[in-house]
Design an enzyme around this catalytic site. Structure first.
Site, PDB file in Angstrom:
ATOM      1  N   TYR A 189      -4.475  -1.946   2.247  1.00 56.74           N
ATOM      2  CA  TYR A 189      -3.162  -2.607   2.373  1.00 56.74           C
ATOM      3  C   TYR A 189      -2.322  -1.880   3.426  1.00 56.74           C
ATOM      4  O   TYR A 189      -1.759  -2.508   4.328  1.00 56.74           O
ATOM      5  CB  TYR A 189      -2.422  -2.631   1.031  1.00 56.74           C
ATOM      6  CG  TYR A 189      -1.020  -3.197   1.173  1.00 56.74           C
ATOM      7  CD1 TYR A 189      -0.817  -4.549   1.430  1.00 56.74           C
ATOM      8  CD2 TYR A 189       0.108  -2.367   1.116  1.00 56.74           C
ATOM      9  CE1 TYR A 189       0.458  -5.065   1.602  1.00 56.74           C
ATOM     10  CE2 TYR A 189       1.385  -2.877   1.281  1.00 56.74           C
ATOM     11  CZ  TYR A 189       1.556  -4.234   1.528  1.00 56.74           C
ATOM     12  OH  TYR A 189       2.815  -4.743   1.709  1.00 56.74           O
ATOM     13  N   SER A 230       5.679  -3.768   6.413  1.00 53.13           N
ATOM     14  CA  SER A 230       6.087  -2.966   5.251  1.00 53.13           C
ATOM     15  C   SER A 230       6.355  -1.556   5.766  1.00 53.13           C
ATOM     16  O   SER A 230       5.834  -1.159   6.814  1.00 53.13           O
ATOM     17  CB  SER A 230       4.945  -2.924   4.235  1.00 53.13           C
ATOM     18  OG  SER A 230       5.178  -1.952   3.250  1.00 53.13           O
TER      19      SER A 230
HETATM   20  N1  LIG Z   1       7.338  -6.672  -2.601  1.00 57.00           N
HETATM   21  C1  LIG Z   1       7.245  -5.551  -1.921  1.00 57.00           C
HETATM   22  O1  LIG Z   1       7.459  -4.454  -2.467  1.00 57.00           O
HETATM   23  C2  LIG Z   1       6.899  -5.602  -0.446  1.00 57.00           C
HETATM   24  C3  LIG Z   1       7.238  -4.492   0.341  1.00 57.00           C
HETATM   25  C4  LIG Z   1       6.918  -4.524   1.695  1.00 57.00           C
HETATM   26  C5  LIG Z   1       6.299  -5.634   2.238  1.00 57.00           C
HETATM   27  N2  LIG Z   1       5.970  -6.686   1.430  1.00 57.00           N
HETATM   28  C6  LIG Z   1       5.287  -7.839   2.051  1.00 57.00           C
HETATM   29  O2  LIG Z   1       6.050  -9.000   1.825  1.00 57.00           O
HETATM   30  C7  LIG Z   1       5.226 -10.147   1.936  1.00 57.00           C
HETATM   31  C8  LIG Z   1       5.549 -11.102   0.809  1.00 57.00           C
HETATM   32  O3  LIG Z   1       5.214 -10.504  -0.423  1.00 57.00           O
HETATM   33  P1  LIG Z   1       6.165 -10.586  -1.706  1.00 57.00           P
HETATM   34  O4  LIG Z   1       6.591  -9.216  -2.019  1.00 57.00           O
HETATM   35  O5  LIG Z   1       7.161 -11.646  -1.559  1.00 57.00           O
HETATM   36  O6  LIG Z   1       5.061 -10.964  -2.819  1.00 57.00           O
HETATM   37  P2  LIG Z   1       4.826 -12.276  -3.698  1.00 57.00           P
HETATM   38  O7  LIG Z   1       6.043 -12.584  -4.483  1.00 57.00           O
HETATM   39  O8  LIG Z   1       3.551 -12.009  -4.423  1.00 57.00           O
HETATM   40  O9  LIG Z   1       4.595 -13.441  -2.617  1.00 57.00           O
HETATM   41  C9  LIG Z   1       3.395 -13.530  -1.875  1.00 57.00           C
HETATM   42  C10 LIG Z   1       3.325 -14.865  -1.162  1.00 57.00           C
HETATM   43  O10 LIG Z   1       2.112 -14.905  -0.401  1.00 57.00           O
HETATM   44  C11 LIG Z   1       1.417 -16.120  -0.699  1.00 57.00           C
HETATM   45  N3  LIG Z   1      -0.030 -15.926  -0.652  1.00 57.00           N
HETATM   46  C12 LIG Z   1      -0.781 -15.013  -1.332  1.00 57.00           C
HETATM   47  N4  LIG Z   1      -2.084 -15.196  -1.074  1.00 57.00           N
HETATM   48  C13 LIG Z   1      -2.159 -16.267  -0.214  1.00 57.00           C
HETATM   49  C14 LIG Z   1      -3.243 -16.958   0.394  1.00 57.00           C
HETATM   50  N5  LIG Z   1      -4.522 -16.595   0.193  1.00 57.00           N
HETATM   51  N6  LIG Z   1      -2.969 -17.998   1.202  1.00 57.00           N
HETATM   52  C15 LIG Z   1      -1.685 -18.393   1.412  1.00 57.00           C
HETATM   53  N7  LIG Z   1      -0.612 -17.789   0.865  1.00 57.00           N
HETATM   54  C16 LIG Z   1      -0.867 -16.735   0.039  1.00 57.00           C
HETATM   55  C17 LIG Z   1       1.854 -16.476  -2.115  1.00 57.00           C
HETATM   56  O11 LIG Z   1       1.795 -17.894  -2.290  1.00 57.00           O
HETATM   57  P3  LIG Z   1       0.706 -18.671  -3.185  1.00 57.00           P
HETATM   58  O12 LIG Z   1       0.434 -17.846  -4.390  1.00 57.00           O
HETATM   59  O13 LIG Z   1       1.387 -19.984  -3.452  1.00 57.00           O
HETATM   60  O14 LIG Z   1      -0.466 -18.825  -2.286  1.00 57.00           O
HETATM   61  C18 LIG Z   1       3.313 -16.030  -2.133  1.00 57.00           C
HETATM   62  O15 LIG Z   1       4.150 -17.062  -1.671  1.00 57.00           O
HETATM   63  C19 LIG Z   1       3.788  -9.630   1.928  1.00 57.00           C
HETATM   64  O16 LIG Z   1       3.277  -9.667   3.241  1.00 57.00           O
HETATM   65  C20 LIG Z   1       3.937  -8.195   1.467  1.00 57.00           C
HETATM   66  O17 LIG Z   1       2.927  -7.368   1.955  1.00 57.00           O
HETATM   67  C21 LIG Z   1       6.273  -6.697   0.106  1.00 57.00           C
END
Ligand SMILES: NC(=O)c1ccc[n+]([C@@H]2O[C@H](COP(=O)([O-])OP(=O)(O)OC[C@H]3O[C@@H](n4cnc5c(N)ncnc54)[C@H](OP(=O)(O)O)[C@@H]3O)[C@@H](O)[C@H]2O)c1
Length: 252
Positions: A144, A131
């Site tokens: 985080y 991130s």
């Molecule tokens: N959205 C943003 O603004 C942003 C910005 C920078 C970086 N990121 C990074 O992008 C990545 C993906 O996040 P996203 O934004 O796509 O959020 P999201 O829509 O909430 O997706 C998160 C994913 O992680 C999985 N997950 C959560 N807890 C888990 C666990 N205990 N075991 C296995 N899988 C788990 C969830 O699947 P299940 O619920 O099916 O387990 C889901 O598929 C993360 O690493 C986040 O830090 C996001």
């Protein structure tokens, strides 16, 4: 070509899975939400495999690796992760430790085990989703931000080791600013700046990975922030991040 995508049930991970499917990759998808995994398997068809796992549990991480290890994986996407908002003394300790286990420990284990396999055959790709937060200290989302600092530093060290060995194994860190996913709902915050789409983040991350670049910084503003933060004194940067995070607070 075959990829393992963690966190494939939502947001950036799902977009990466869809993108790879369009490029003709076979997929192994993981997450906790079995219904969504089953749906994706139906949509993608073919040889798509799914494995339900809670990657905040260490033995589950090894179980996912063991499921994959003889399946000739070419690409590991360490995407699963979440954030927690709040002052450090107020956030829930169990939730925060589970987040560290997911954002750091699971990524660490899978990166190490697949890297060993990839180095043996001198080919393979690792895409670690960090991130923009990974470049900074993050008051109000302290652990985080710290977890994403770990992801960037670990990946950067591996990149350098691979470069010195003239290895054909490639590692990239995807470092987006806000992306329109379920992330904010999970973290309990609102966006303070306009998010990019998960599809754009996925396409950009994969493009940089296949070009062999280390950083994937999807927008001009993320590039400016990632470079610019080096020239801002730590205390001032911390104060700026505090104000940005404070503006994201959900009013209850
Ligand atoms: N959205 C943003 O603004 C942003 C910005 C920078 C970086 N990121 C990074 O992008 C990545 C993906 O996040 P996203 O934004 O796509 O959020 P999201 O829509 O909430 O997706 C998160 C994913 O992680 C999985 N997950 C959560 N807890 C888990 C666990 N205990 N075991 C296995 N899988 C788990 C969830 O699947 P299940 O619920 O099916 O387990 C889901 O598929 C993360 O690493 C986040 O830090 C996001």
């Amino acid at each position: 070509m075959k990829a393992l995508v963690t966190g494939a049930t939502s947001g950036i991970g799902k977009a990466i899975a869809i993108n790879l499917h369009r490029r003709g990759w076979e997929l192994i998808l993981t997450g906790r939400n079995e219904k969504v995994l089953e749906k994706l398997k139906k949509v993608f068809g073919g040889n798509t495999e799914i494995i339900k796992a809670d990657l905040s549990e260490r033995n589950e991480v090894f179980r996912v690796y063991n499921f994959c290890k003889d399946k000739n994986i070419d690409l590991l996407v360490n995407n699963a992760g979440y954030g927690i908002f709040g002052k450090f003394d107020k956030t829930d300790i169990d939730d925060e430790l589970a987040m560290i286990d997911l954002n750091i420990t699971a990524l660490h284990i899978l990166t190490k085990l697949f890297l060993r396999d990839f180095k043996k055959r001198d080919s393979g790709y690792i895409l670690n989703v960090a991130s923009l937060a990974g470049f900074m200290t993050g008051a109000l989302m302290s652990s985080y931000y710290a977890s994403k600092n770990y992801v960037i530093r670990l990946s950067s060290a591996i990149y350098e080791e691979l470069r010195r060995e003239k290895s054909n194994v490639k590692i990239t860190v995807l470092c987006p600013a806000p992306v329109d996913t379920n992330f904010n709902n999970r973290a309990g915050v609102n966006f303070s700046i306009k998010p990019i789409t998960a599809e754009y983040a996925a396409e950009y991350g994969l493009k940089k990975l296949f070009q062999g670049k280390f950083f994937a910084l999807p927008t001009l503003s993320t590039k400016i922030c990632a470079v610019g933060q080096r020239f801002v004194p730590e205390r001032i940067l911390s104060a700026i991040v505090y104000n940005i995070q404070n503006a994201k607070k959900v009013d209850v």
